[in-house]
Design a protein around this motif. Sequence first.
Motif, mmCIF file in Angstrom:
data_model
loop_
_atom_site.group_PDB
_atom_site.id
_atom_site.type_symbol
_atom_site.label_atom_id
_atom_site.label_comp_id
_atom_site.label_asym_id
_atom_site.label_seq_id
_atom_site.Cartn_x
_atom_site.Cartn_y
_atom_site.Cartn_z
ATOM 1 N N UNK A 60 -13.957 4.596 6.850
ATOM 2 C CA UNK A 60 -13.777 3.152 6.681
ATOM 3 C C UNK A 60 -12.457 2.819 5.984
ATOM 4 N N UNK A 61 -11.697 3.842 5.574
ATOM 5 C CA UNK A 61 -10.381 3.615 4.973
ATOM 6 C C UNK A 61 -9.246 3.815 5.985
ATOM 7 N N UNK A 115 -4.002 3.254 7.362
ATOM 8 C CA UNK A 115 -3.029 3.864 8.241
ATOM 9 C C UNK A 115 -2.397 5.145 7.745
ATOM 10 N N UNK A 116 -3.094 5.871 6.862
ATOM 11 C CA UNK A 116 -2.557 7.148 6.384
ATOM 12 C C UNK A 116 -3.329 8.304 7.003
ATOM 13 N N UNK A 149 -9.651 7.436 -6.446
ATOM 14 C CA UNK A 149 -8.649 6.786 -5.606
ATOM 15 C C UNK A 149 -9.257 6.225 -4.321
ATOM 16 N N UNK A 150 -10.216 6.898 -3.721
ATOM 17 C CA UNK A 150 -10.843 6.378 -2.502
ATOM 18 C C UNK A 150 -11.664 5.130 -2.799
ATOM 19 N N UNK A 151 -12.427 5.168 -3.883
ATOM 20 C CA UNK A 151 -13.209 3.990 -4.286
ATOM 21 C C UNK A 151 -12.285 2.823 -4.594
ATOM 22 N N UNK A 152 -11.164 3.116 -5.221
ATOM 23 C CA UNK A 152 -10.204 2.069 -5.548
ATOM 24 C C UNK A 152 -9.658 1.416 -4.284
ATOM 25 N N UNK A 153 -9.260 2.219 -3.300
ATOM 26 C CA UNK A 153 -8.726 1.661 -2.053
ATOM 27 C C UNK A 153 -9.761 0.800 -1.333
ATOM 28 N N UNK A 154 -11.017 1.185 -1.396
ATOM 29 C CA UNK A 154 -12.067 0.383 -0.753
ATOM 30 C C UNK A 154 -12.142 -1.010 -1.350
ATOM 31 N N UNK A 155 -11.871 -1.129 -2.647
ATOM 32 C CA UNK A 155 -11.923 -2.431 -3.300
ATOM 33 C C UNK A 155 -10.803 -3.360 -2.823
ATOM 34 N N UNK A 174 0.846 -1.192 0.000
ATOM 35 C CA UNK A 174 0.000 0.000 0.000
ATOM 36 C C UNK A 174 0.881 1.242 0.000
ATOM 37 N N UNK A 175 0.283 2.364 -0.329
ATOM 38 C CA UNK A 175 1.039 3.610 -0.462
ATOM 39 C C UNK A 175 0.135 4.783 -0.139
ATOM 40 N N UNK A 176 0.719 5.865 0.336
ATOM 41 C CA UNK A 176 -0.040 7.079 0.604
ATOM 42 C C UNK A 176 -0.870 7.428 -0.638
ATOM 43 N N UNK A 177 -2.195 7.511 -0.502
ATOM 44 C CA UNK A 177 -3.038 7.758 -1.678
ATOM 45 C C UNK A 177 -2.735 9.077 -2.379
ATOM 46 N N UNK A 178 -2.200 10.041 -1.646
ATOM 47 C CA UNK A 178 -1.841 11.319 -2.276
ATOM 48 C C UNK A 178 -0.698 11.130 -3.269
#
Length: 286
Positions: A274-275, A279-280, A176-182, A110-114
């Motif tokens: 919920x994300x 841990x970011x 990006x948020x929707x992607x991380x939820x998947x 995983x990586x910082x979504x920003x």
Amino acid sequence: MLAKSYARSAFWSSGEKILINSVPKAGTHMVTSVFQGLPNLMPAYRHVRMPDLVSSELAAKDGKFTVDLKLVNKEFSPVRRGQFCSGHMFYNADLDNYLGDNGFKTLFIIRDPRDVVISRYNYILGLKRHPLHDFFKNELKDKSRILDVCISGFDDVSKFRKPGRKKFTDSRFVGVAEQYKKYAGWISSKNCLVLKFEELRGVNGGGSEELRFEKFKEAIDFIGVDIDDDSLKDKLDSKGSHKSATFLKGDIGGWSKHLSAENINLLENIWTSDLASFGYSINVKK
């Protein structure tokens, strides 16, 4: 072709079967470049595509999809013990169970979504065959507007896909948020070790070489492959361990140089509570 044939015949290898999985642009190639050439590890020469595991559209807005276990077996059964494959696999309980039941250990990066947003931006603008390349470059043009799309997504990619081009993206470019939820289910999978890009990047990207070694050592122990510390250190010190065909500069926290206040606010508004398991430290909305 010869390498793939040799990999499929390698029944004598030890260790677990390995899936190196990540959110796209989070470091899959960085990890495979380290594993390549390590003793007692071998690439399976397979990058598994999520669309190849389902028989229907993946990017439905309700997030629901079903994997076809026959297709899953077709993609993963060629991988032998001590071999690694890669992919960008959304979480699915049936897929997770299949991997566990068939001797796979999953490394989930995983990586910082920003920073993922910035990597999305660079990747699409640098890849002329991407369906959104011309739209970004010739229609949106403005950097902040393009970054907004990289954050929030785009509903209809298909209208930009050129005839005859391989469908390597789904019909929606998800935010990006929707992607991380998947991908979130992998965080709690018992057959999965979660690794942060920031802990694997090393001093060249603004990180720590000591932490980089510690985390790669943890990964090696998790997948059950016997590799001595000196071999791992030599590999991590090599120039090739920091590069790949799709990996650009990859500085930790590089987003702060590129995202405007408006871009950041847009991401904060869609990065829901919920994300938090990723841990970011992003201001989250309930």
